[in-house]
Design an enzyme around this catalytic site. Structure first.
Site, PDB file in Angstrom:
ATOM      1  N   CYS A   1     -24.698 -59.331  97.150  1.00  0.00           N
ATOM      2  CA  CYS A   1     -25.281 -57.992  97.268  1.00  0.00           C
ATOM      3  C   CYS A   1     -24.808 -57.303  98.544  1.00  0.00           C
ATOM      4  CB  CYS A   1     -26.804 -58.100  97.252  1.00  0.00           C
ATOM      5  SG  CYS A   1     -27.653 -56.555  97.613  1.00  0.00           S
TER       6      CYS A   1
ATOM      7  N   CYS B   1     -27.590 -55.214 102.292  1.00  0.00           N
ATOM      8  CA  CYS B   1     -27.921 -55.578 103.673  1.00  0.00           C
ATOM      9  C   CYS B   1     -26.657 -56.032 104.399  1.00  0.00           C
ATOM     10  CB  CYS B   1     -28.959 -56.699 103.712  1.00  0.00           C
ATOM     11  SG  CYS B   1     -30.600 -56.220 103.121  1.00  0.00           S
TER      12      CYS B   1
ATOM     13  N   CYS C   1     -35.850 -57.656  95.348  1.00  0.00           N
ATOM     14  CA  CYS C   1     -35.202 -57.187  96.578  1.00  0.00           C
ATOM     15  C   CYS C   1     -36.192 -57.355  97.724  1.00  0.00           C
ATOM     16  CB  CYS C   1     -34.801 -55.721  96.439  1.00  0.00           C
ATOM     17  SG  CYS C   1     -34.107 -55.025  97.971  1.00  0.00           S
TER      18      CYS C   1
ATOM     19  N   TYR D   1     -31.084 -27.843 108.173  1.00  0.00           N
ATOM     20  CA  TYR D   1     -31.017 -28.938 107.203  1.00  0.00           C
ATOM     21  C   TYR D   1     -32.455 -29.430 106.978  1.00  0.00           C
ATOM     22  CZ  TYR D   1     -26.469 -28.771 109.537  1.00  0.00           C
ATOM     23  OH  TYR D   1     -25.308 -28.358 110.139  1.00  0.00           O
TER      24      TYR D   1
ATOM     25  N   CYS E   1     -28.641 -39.953 111.660  1.00  0.00           N
ATOM     26  CA  CYS E   1     -28.608 -41.267 111.002  1.00  0.00           C
ATOM     27  C   CYS E   1     -27.248 -41.934 111.171  1.00  0.00           C
ATOM     28  CB  CYS E   1     -28.955 -41.130 109.525  1.00  0.00           C
ATOM     29  SG  CYS E   1     -27.803 -40.098 108.597  1.00  0.00           S
TER      30      CYS E   1
END
Length: 442
Positions: A89, A92, A177, A300, A395
């Site tokens: 996966c 992460c 998850c 934004y 971010c």
């Protein structure tokens, strides 16, 4: 005469010393020939066997996974998640690192980006060099905070829900998850078959019991009857237009932050960590210190999180203008802020709408741009408005650092910077920078 194609190095293995962390969830190493490797599943200072996953002879860099750890870091742990690891996966990045070590790695990335792209030391950025965990996320090594209130599951050809592998369209089927919030896990998405679906997004609102599932069908497929372990509203993505349509239930969820309820429709943007919205509003308002009567911009602005917080604090004599490109988000923002007479929300791209407003000066600015950042032209315009303080919510530390450099060129300096680990186990990190004019009187 065409050059011969370069030889692929995928599958080749190198024994390497792992160097510093880099932006993107990997560390830097070099082969004995000096070729750069971006190595996932490794930690700085380790000696590992790295297997190439992307790249060819003569490429500027190769991507690789650490498949054998020969000399482990003291910060390494066994991945708590059974679906994590090389080739598995891709959700992460740091399952193999202790929680405190993950935050130090993120701090190293922020510091490197600030220095490289903005020429700023942590001290010059007013930053103490730490990345703060969200409330309740400080867990012992081997435990994982269940924080992700929105999870987009990919679907295998036989209808099983999973998550995509790193930099791949291949799906890793999962039965749970670990980072999914309880409200997502309790839906039981992974237990049922999703025939004909390309993806299934699950949303568990913070501060309400609203649950939503957004289905993206494969071309020509019929929607299944959705029967999950908890009541949900169901939306679908139109394969032609990409628009989102209600199938049954509410077309929105109700999120709670800063003492207010916010409507978020059609799977629109909202912070994924349940503590993120309140954490960021607090950091922004503490940095800006709004005054009664201030004129403020929220750029934004999404569904109006910061615009509402500003409007509360600038009072009836103040005013707030929000700008947002998404049509549905603008509708939601106008609904969410309808009780503030002196708040206006305009739809369109910031770089297009802001010059048309004719605004030549403001007291405060909040900007929370997408991952690519605001860019030089927009920053130059903002710097010309003479704001007393500017809050930049970011971010992506690279985009933040680039834009901080543009703000410096426009006469602003960073007063403080705070970093928050609102995406545990991943390489993502959220920052709030507070800027002010570099010289008094500006």
């Amino acid at each position: 005469m065409q050059a011969e194609p370069r030889k692929s190095l995928v599958g080749e293995e190198y024994e390497v010393e792992v160097g510093p962390v880099a932006h993107g969830g990997h560390c830097i190493a070099r082969t004995s020939e000096g070729q750069v490797l971006f190595v996932r599943h490794a930690l700085p200072g380790e000696r590992v066997v790295a297997r190439v996953t992307e790249g060819e002879e003569g490429a500027r860099f190769l991507r690789a996974d650490a498949v054998t750890v020969l000399d482990a870091s003291k910060d390494r742990i066994d991945e708590p998640c059974p679906f994590a690891g090389p080739g598995r996966c891709g959700g992460c990045d740091w399952q193999h690192a202790k929680p405190g070590a993950q935050r130090r790695l993120k701090a190293d990335v922020i510091a490197e980006q600030l220095q490289h792209l903005a020429g700023l030391t942590p001290e010059e950025a007013g930053w103490d060099g730490t990345v703060l965990p969200a409330e309740g996320d400080k867990v012992p090594a081997g435990q994982v905070p269940a924080w992700r209130t929105r999870v987009q599951y990919a679907v295998t050809a036989d209808g099983r829900a999973g998550l995509r592998r790193h930099r791949s369209h291949e799906v890793e089927p999962i039965d749970h998850c670990m980072i999914a919030a309880e409200g997502v896990s309790e839906l039981g998405i992974e237990k049922r078959v999703w025939t004909g679906m390309d993806s299934v997004e699950a949303i568990a609102a913070t501060g309400s019991q609203d649950r939503q599932v957004i289905l993206t069908p494969k071309p020509g497929a019929r929607l299944p009857l959705v029967e999950l372990d908890r009541p949900v509203s169901v939306l679908r993505v139109d394969e032609r237009s990409g628009g989102v349509h209600r199938v049954h239930g509410r077309p929105f969820v109700r999120e709670r932050a800063d003492g207010r309820t916010h409507r978020v429709g059609n799977g629109g943007f909202w912070q994924v960590h349940p503590k993120a919205a309140d954490t960021l509003v607090t950091a922004v308002m503490q940095g800006l210190l709004p005054r009664k009567g201030d004129m403020a911009l929220d750029l934004y602005c999404g569904v109006g999180l910061f615009a509402g917080a500003l409007a509360d604090r600038v009072g009836d004599q103040g005013a707030v203008l929000g700008i947002e490109s998404g049509k549905r988000a603008v509708e939601d923002a106008r609904h969410n802020l309808a009780d503030f007479e002196r708040v206006r929300i305009e739809q369109g791209k910031v770089e297009s709408v802001l010059p048309r407003t004719g605004i030549s000066e403001v007291d405060l600015i909040v900007l929370d741009p997408p991952r690519a950042g605001a860019g030089r032209k927009t920053v130059q315009h903002l710097a010309s408005l003479g704001a007393r303080r500017i809050a930049y919510v970011a971010c992506d530390p690279a985009a933040l650092a680039r834009d901080l450099g543009y703000f410096r060129d426009g006469g602003y300096r960073v007063r403080t910077l705070r970093a928050f680990d609102l995406f545990p186990m991943t390489h993502h990190v959220e920052c709030v920078a507070i800027l002010e004019p570099a010289q008094k009187g500006l």
